[in-house]
Design a protein around this motif. Sequence first.
Motif, short mmCIF file in Angstrom:
data_model
loop_
_atom_site.label_atom_id
_atom_site.label_comp_id
_atom_site.label_asym_id
_atom_site.label_seq_id
_atom_site.Cartn_x
_atom_site.Cartn_y
_atom_site.Cartn_z
N LEU A 1 83.98 13.18 124.63
CA LEU A 1 84.33 11.55 123.89
C LEU A 1 83.36 11.18 123.71
O LEU A 1 82.34 10.76 124.77
N ILE A 2 82.83 10.25 122.54
CA ILE A 2 81.73 9.68 122.78
C ILE A 2 81.78 7.97 121.55
O ILE A 2 82.75 8.52 120.80
N LYS A 3 81.30 7.27 122.08
CA LYS A 3 81.43 5.67 122.17
C LYS A 3 79.92 5.56 121.76
O LYS A 3 78.73 5.40 122.05
N LEU B 1 78.75 -11.92 123.73
CA LEU B 1 80.46 -11.89 123.30
C LEU B 1 80.15 -12.56 122.52
O LEU B 1 79.50 -13.60 122.32
N ASN C 1 76.94 9.97 126.41
CA ASN C 1 77.27 10.96 125.57
C ASN C 1 76.80 11.76 125.07
O ASN C 1 77.05 13.17 124.37
N ALA D 1 86.59 6.40 118.75
CA ALA D 1 87.00 4.83 118.55
C ALA D 1 87.12 4.42 118.34
O ALA D 1 85.99 3.78 119.10
N SER E 1 90.39 -3.92 122.00
CA SER E 1 91.36 -2.59 123.57
C SER E 1 90.43 -2.95 124.47
O SER E 1 89.87 -3.19 124.66
N ALA F 1 90.91 -1.65 128.72
CA ALA F 1 90.07 0.32 128.91
C ALA F 1 91.88 0.70 128.73
O ALA F 1 91.39 1.91 128.13
N ALA G 1 80.87 4.00 130.53
CA ALA G 1 80.32 4.01 128.93
C ALA G 1 78.93 2.21 129.67
O ALA G 1 79.09 1.68 130.11
N ARG H 1 81.30 -0.41 131.17
CA ARG H 1 81.08 -0.17 132.35
C ARG H 1 82.00 -0.50 132.99
O ARG H 1 81.95 -0.05 134.05
N VAL H 2 83.96 -0.04 132.38
CA VAL H 2 84.93 0.28 132.97
C VAL H 2 84.87 1.70 133.93
O VAL H 2 85.42 1.26 135.25
N GLY H 3 83.91 2.53 133.61
CA GLY H 3 84.19 3.96 134.55
C GLY H 3 85.71 4.24 134.57
O GLY H 3 85.85 5.32 135.80
N SER H 4 86.87 3.59 134.01
CA SER H 4 87.64 4.64 133.79
C SER H 4 88.63 5.17 133.31
O SER H 4 89.46 6.06 133.23
N ILE H 5 88.24 5.42 132.02
CA ILE H 5 88.84 6.56 130.43
C ILE H 5 88.89 7.75 131.18
O ILE H 5 90.36 7.73 130.90
N THR I 1 93.95 -6.72 130.30
CA THR I 1 93.40 -7.50 130.67
C THR I 1 92.69 -8.34 130.28
O THR I 1 92.69 -8.16 128.71
C1 LIG Z 1 82.33 -7.27 127.01
C2 LIG Z 1 83.32 -6.24 126.63
C3 LIG Z 1 84.55 -7.34 128.19
C4 LIG Z 1 85.26 -6.33 128.43
N1 LIG Z 1 87.03 -6.80 128.84
C5 LIG Z 1 87.64 -5.92 129.33
C6 LIG Z 1 88.73 -6.49 129.86
O1 LIG Z 1 88.63 -7.46 130.77
N2 LIG Z 1 89.25 -5.03 130.88
C7 LIG Z 1 88.97 -3.45 130.30
O2 LIG Z 1 90.02 -3.53 130.39
N3 LIG Z 1 87.94 -4.35 130.20
C8 LIG Z 1 87.84 -4.15 128.99
N4 LIG Z 1 85.73 -3.38 128.07
C9 LIG Z 1 85.94 -2.68 127.91
C10 LIG Z 1 86.52 -2.50 127.08
O3 LIG Z 1 88.16 -2.45 126.64
C11 LIG Z 1 85.91 -0.80 126.77
O4 LIG Z 1 84.94 -0.59 125.63
C12 LIG Z 1 86.87 0.46 126.68
O5 LIG Z 1 87.82 -0.21 126.39
C13 LIG Z 1 86.92 1.63 127.28
O6 LIG Z 1 85.57 1.11 128.61
P1 LIG Z 1 84.58 2.04 128.83
O7 LIG Z 1 83.87 2.23 127.54
O8 LIG Z 1 83.76 0.87 129.69
O9 LIG Z 1 85.39 3.20 129.62
P2 LIG Z 1 84.60 3.52 130.53
O10 LIG Z 1 85.36 4.39 131.52
O11 LIG Z 1 82.78 3.39 131.19
O12 LIG Z 1 83.71 5.63 129.62
C14 LIG Z 1 83.65 6.18 129.53
C15 LIG Z 1 83.54 7.55 129.40
O13 LIG Z 1 84.99 7.31 128.08
C16 LIG Z 1 84.62 7.67 126.57
N5 LIG Z 1 84.76 6.36 126.13
C17 LIG Z 1 84.58 5.03 126.06
N6 LIG Z 1 85.72 4.29 125.11
C18 LIG Z 1 85.36 5.06 124.21
C19 LIG Z 1 85.68 5.26 122.60
N7 LIG Z 1 86.13 3.87 122.34
N8 LIG Z 1 85.73 6.27 121.81
C20 LIG Z 1 85.71 7.58 122.94
N9 LIG Z 1 85.06 7.80 123.60
C21 LIG Z 1 85.31 6.42 124.18
C22 LIG Z 1 83.40 8.25 126.76
O14 LIG Z 1 82.80 8.72 126.81
C23 LIG Z 1 82.94 7.74 128.19
O15 LIG Z 1 81.36 7.87 127.94
C24 LIG Z 1 84.98 -4.90 127.64
C25 LIG Z 1 83.88 -4.86 127.37
C26 LIG Z 1 83.29 -5.93 126.89
C27 LIG Z 1 82.58 -4.79 126.13
#
Ligand SMILES: Cc1cc2nc3c(=O)[nH]c(=O)nc-3n(C[C@H](O)[C@H](O)[C@H](O)COP(=O)(O)OP(=O)(O)OC[C@H]3O[C@@H](n4cnc5c(N)ncnc54)[C@H](O)[C@@H]3O)c2cc1C
Length: 261
Positions: free
Chosen positions: A7-9, A20, A40, A63, A94, A96, A122, A126-130, A224
């Motif tokens: 999974l790459i972002k 923002l 990634n 995505a 969208s 997380a 990411a 920086r959710v760290g939950s995907i 959220t």
């Molecule tokens: C300004 C801002 C505000 C946000 N607010 C919220 C919020 O209020 N609530 C909320 O739930 N999220 C929020 N997000 C998170 C946003 O929706 C995320 O980009 C997305 O949901 C995934 O979270 P993450 O990238 O931090 O995932 P993480 O779990 O940190 O990512 C871990 C790994 O998952 C994979 N991954 C993540 N995204 C993708 C992708 N699009 N395609 C393929 N692989 C992927 C990658 O391998 C990545 O290294 C916010 C993001 C930003 C930049």
Amino acid sequence: MTNVVVLIKQVPDTWSERKLREDDYTLDRDAADPVLDEINERAVEEALLIKEKHGGEVTVLCAGPDRATDAIRKALSMGADKAIHVNDESLHGSDAIQTAYVLAAALGTVEGTEIVITGNEATDGRVGSIPAMISYYLGIPQLTHLRKLDIEGDKATGERETDEGVFTLEASLPAIVSVNEKINEPRFPSFKGIMAAKKKPIETLSLADLGVEADVAGVANAATTVTGATPKPPRAAGEKVADEGDGGNAVAKYLIGQKII
Ligand SMILES: Cc1cc2nc3c(=O)[nH]c(=O)nc-3n(C[C@H](O)[C@H](O)[C@H](O)COP(=O)(O)OP(=O)(O)OC[C@H]3O[C@@H](n4cnc5c(N)ncnc54)[C@H](O)[C@@H]3O)c2cc1C
């Protein structure tokens, strides 16, 4: 043979100024140079090492909007075999949970996947939950925050590193793993790799192709919401301590005042 999906972002370059949008507080993707997230690159590297050892195929899944193809091409130029790009206007903003749901649906289209590799966090969201959410949606084991990964037969073994220490874990395949920055040093794409990447297949899928209703994704349907954002204040000038024989005491006093010691 071990088939791997990575999974790459695409994220805003960590070194550029990130902003923002003022209307919905989603990421202003035009305000910064987009790059393949560095964590990634390490995830792709790990997949390529697995392929070199065990054979099989490396697919990257992303995505993101149109411009995310640059990140996909970079992963292909490192050596991944093919890509899936989930690209749909309804994805904008969208959260997380929605992202994980869509990625899990897309993973369902790749037959014979034994291992899914992600970054641990990411650098933008920086959710760290995907990875954990995908593990839930697909009903497969998760090994997260790995600094080392080995595949043997139908088993993945890894070293999970947290503030509490290092734990050795194992899971049966298929499984999803997330890696940290200690996992490896990613290779640079070679010239040959860059040329080859131009011909590698990228399958573009919409939410409809995945059987995901458009009203499941997007900022309007997110569970959220970001309701406000304040830029970080500029860094204040530091405090200078002139050493007139009592420098050590003065530094200690300052650190106590800051509750650092
Ligand atoms: C300004 C801002 C505000 C946000 N607010 C919220 C919020 O209020 N609530 C909320 O739930 N999220 C929020 N997000 C998170 C946003 O929706 C995320 O980009 C997305 O949901 C995934 O979270 P993450 O990238 O931090 O995932 P993480 O779990 O940190 O990512 C871990 C790994 O998952 C994979 N991954 C993540 N995204 C993708 C992708 N699009 N395609 C393929 N692989 C992927 C990658 O391998 C990545 O290294 C916010 C993001 C930003 C930049």
